[in-house]
Design a protein around this motif. Structure first.
Motif, mmCIF file in Angstrom:
data_model
loop_
_atom_site.group_PDB
_atom_site.id
_atom_site.type_symbol
_atom_site.label_atom_id
_atom_site.label_comp_id
_atom_site.label_asym_id
_atom_site.label_seq_id
_atom_site.Cartn_x
_atom_site.Cartn_y
_atom_site.Cartn_z
ATOM 1 N N SER A 135 36.884 26.369 27.051
ATOM 2 C CA SER A 135 37.368 25.633 25.861
ATOM 3 C C SER A 135 37.393 24.119 26.077
ATOM 4 O O SER A 135 38.375 23.447 25.762
ATOM 5 N N GLY A 136 36.318 23.607 26.659
ATOM 6 C CA GLY A 136 36.182 22.166 26.804
ATOM 7 C C GLY A 136 36.935 21.546 27.963
ATOM 8 O O GLY A 136 37.049 20.326 28.059
ATOM 9 N N THR A 137 37.460 22.367 28.880
ATOM 10 C CA THR A 137 38.249 21.823 29.998
ATOM 11 C C THR A 137 37.446 21.713 31.286
ATOM 12 O O THR A 137 37.986 21.315 32.314
ATOM 13 N N LEU A 138 36.156 22.062 31.249
ATOM 14 C CA LEU A 138 35.338 22.120 32.464
ATOM 15 C C LEU A 138 35.403 20.839 33.285
ATOM 16 O O LEU A 138 35.494 20.878 34.511
ATOM 17 N N PHE A 139 35.360 19.694 32.622
ATOM 18 C CA PHE A 139 35.283 18.430 33.342
ATOM 19 C C PHE A 139 36.638 17.727 33.467
ATOM 20 O O PHE A 139 36.714 16.544 33.776
ATOM 21 N N LYS A 140 37.705 18.479 33.249
ATOM 22 C CA LYS A 140 39.036 17.888 33.349
ATOM 23 C C LYS A 140 39.658 18.086 34.729
ATOM 24 O O LYS A 140 40.724 17.547 35.005
ATOM 25 N N LEU A 141 39.011 18.857 35.606
ATOM 26 C CA LEU A 141 39.578 19.108 36.919
ATOM 27 C C LEU A 141 38.448 19.229 37.938
ATOM 28 O O LEU A 141 37.367 19.715 37.616
ATOM 29 N N PRO A 142 38.681 18.768 39.161
ATOM 30 C CA PRO A 142 37.632 18.812 40.179
ATOM 31 C C PRO A 142 37.201 20.244 40.501
ATOM 32 O O PRO A 142 38.030 21.134 40.630
ATOM 33 N N ILE A 143 35.890 20.425 40.603
ATOM 34 C CA ILE A 143 35.329 21.684 41.082
ATOM 35 C C ILE A 143 34.561 21.360 42.357
ATOM 36 O O ILE A 143 33.618 20.565 42.342
ATOM 37 N N TYR A 144 35.001 21.940 43.465
ATOM 38 C CA TYR A 144 34.407 21.663 44.768
ATOM 39 C C TYR A 144 33.381 22.749 45.090
ATOM 40 O O TYR A 144 33.733 23.919 45.183
ATOM 41 N N TYR A 145 32.140 22.342 45.234
ATOM 42 C CA TYR A 145 31.084 23.317 45.482
ATOM 43 C C TYR A 145 30.770 23.431 46.974
ATOM 44 O O TYR A 145 30.957 22.506 47.758
ATOM 45 N N CYS A 146 30.305 24.615 47.358
ATOM 46 C CA CYS A 146 29.858 24.889 48.720
ATOM 47 C C CYS A 146 28.917 26.078 48.639
ATOM 48 O O CYS A 146 28.783 26.691 47.576
ATOM 49 N N ASN A 147 28.272 26.426 49.720
ATOM 50 C CA ASN A 147 27.428 27.616 49.707
ATOM 51 C C ASN A 147 28.289 28.875 49.812
ATOM 52 O O ASN A 147 28.140 29.820 49.048
ATOM 53 N N THR A 148 29.188 28.878 50.784
ATOM 54 C CA THR A 148 30.115 29.999 50.984
ATOM 55 C C THR A 148 31.455 29.444 51.458
ATOM 56 O O THR A 148 31.511 28.354 52.052
ATOM 57 N N LEU A 149 32.509 30.181 51.254
ATOM 58 C CA LEU A 149 33.840 29.730 51.675
ATOM 59 C C LEU A 149 33.956 29.674 53.198
ATOM 60 O O LEU A 149 34.678 28.830 53.741
ATOM 61 N N ASP A 150 33.247 30.585 53.889
ATOM 62 C CA ASP A 150 33.399 30.605 55.349
ATOM 63 C C ASP A 150 32.713 29.437 56.039
ATOM 64 O O ASP A 150 32.829 29.282 57.256
ATOM 65 N N GLU A 151 32.031 28.583 55.278
ATOM 66 C CA GLU A 151 31.495 27.356 55.879
ATOM 67 C C GLU A 151 32.483 26.195 55.716
ATOM 68 O O GLU A 151 32.361 25.163 56.367
ATOM 69 N N ILE A 152 33.489 26.401 54.849
ATOM 70 C CA ILE A 152 34.473 25.357 54.556
ATOM 71 C C ILE A 152 35.797 25.591 55.282
ATOM 72 O O ILE A 152 36.352 24.676 55.911
ATOM 73 N N PHE A 153 36.312 26.788 55.216
ATOM 74 C CA PHE A 153 37.644 27.081 55.741
ATOM 75 C C PHE A 153 37.814 26.749 57.229
ATOM 76 O O PHE A 153 38.860 26.198 57.614
ATOM 77 N N PRO A 154 36.847 27.045 58.103
ATOM 78 C CA PRO A 154 37.058 26.747 59.528
ATOM 79 C C PRO A 154 37.206 25.253 59.840
ATOM 80 O O PRO A 154 37.774 24.900 60.877
#
Length: 250
Positions: free
Chosen positions: A156-175
């Motif tokens: 409903s038009g809120t897509l660009f109202k909050l940061p979306i952090y992209y990655c390939n997979t979560l297990d490359e970020i969490f460690p």
């Protein structure tokens, strides 16, 4: 050999580009001057009437670059030949950021999505998080719903109202996150309630796939598993509803 700063800046610019498609979606994007547009793609076979006429007029008014393609070439850009209607648009989403930035943040409250595949669920999750006490969403590119017209509609038009952090997979970020970060997986089998979680400066709540929940690989990287207490024998909630409860949790 290290990448030059010019290359890094160029890559960072193009990483923020999201391609949308469909005539009505493109009209809505062009009518919203707050959305930065990189380029408009058109099939050369389009007849210049109806929505196409409106799109061309709006693009001319905003001085947006237009590139014409054969229909097959355009479908490779939109990645949805059946629904692109001969039109695609590249928008620059300033709120679309690399998840690698998270490790440098001093505090955050994030919701991470592990295998959410329904575009409507993704859109509703974004809407709830934008309205609630959440600093952003971590959205992997692998095995997840992509940002699409369906997601935009559901948000409903809120897509660009909050940061979306992209990655390939979560297990490359969490460690890479420091030891002060608390990562919680949501599970109907967990004994700890979401209402028993003690707030910390850095916390991430992981929501899993609509059918299978959080994957075993990601579960191993979490500090704890938490659940939502439910009554009358109800076993589970829609993932978007779960996100809403987390978003407004104190």
């Amino acid at each position: 050999m290290q990448d030059s700063q010019e290359y890094k800046d160029k890559k960072a610019y193009f990483d923020k580009i999201i391609t949308l498609y469909g005539r009505n979606v493109v009209v809505e994007v062009l009518q919203d001057s707050s959305v930065e547009v990189h380029k408009l793609h058109m099939a050369s076979s389009n007849k210049p009437d109806g929505a196409i006429k409106t799109i061309l007029a709006l693009a001319k008014t905003r001085k947006i670059e237009i590139t014409y393609h054969e229909k097959s070439s355009l479908s490779r850009i939109s990645k949805n030949a059946k629904q692109d209607q001969g039109v695609a648009i590249d928008i620059i989403a300033q709120t679309y950021k690399s998840a690698h930035e998270i490790k440098d943040m001093k505090s955050f409250r994030l919701i991470a999505l592990d295998g959410i595949q329904n575009p409507q669920n993704l859109g509703m999750i974004i809407r709830s998080c934008a309205a609630g006490n959440v600093d952003g969403i971590i959205l992997p590119k692998k095995s997840s719903a992509k940002i699409s017209p369906l997601v935009i509609k559901a948000s409903s038009g809120t897509l660009f109202k909050l940061p979306i952090y992209y990655c390939n997979t979560l297990d490359e970020i969490f460690p890479d996150l420091d030891a002060d970060t608390r990562i919680y997986s949501l599970s109907s089998h967990a004994k700890t309630s979401i209402y028993d979680v003690v707030p910390t400066e850095k916390s991430i709540f992981v929501l899993g796939n609509e059918s299978d929940g959080v994957s075993p690989e990601v579960e191993k990287l979490c500090n704890d598993s938490i659940s939502i207490p439910m009554q009358r024998g109800v076993e589970s909630l829609n993932v978007a509803v779960t996100a809403s409860l987390l978003a407004f949790m104190k």
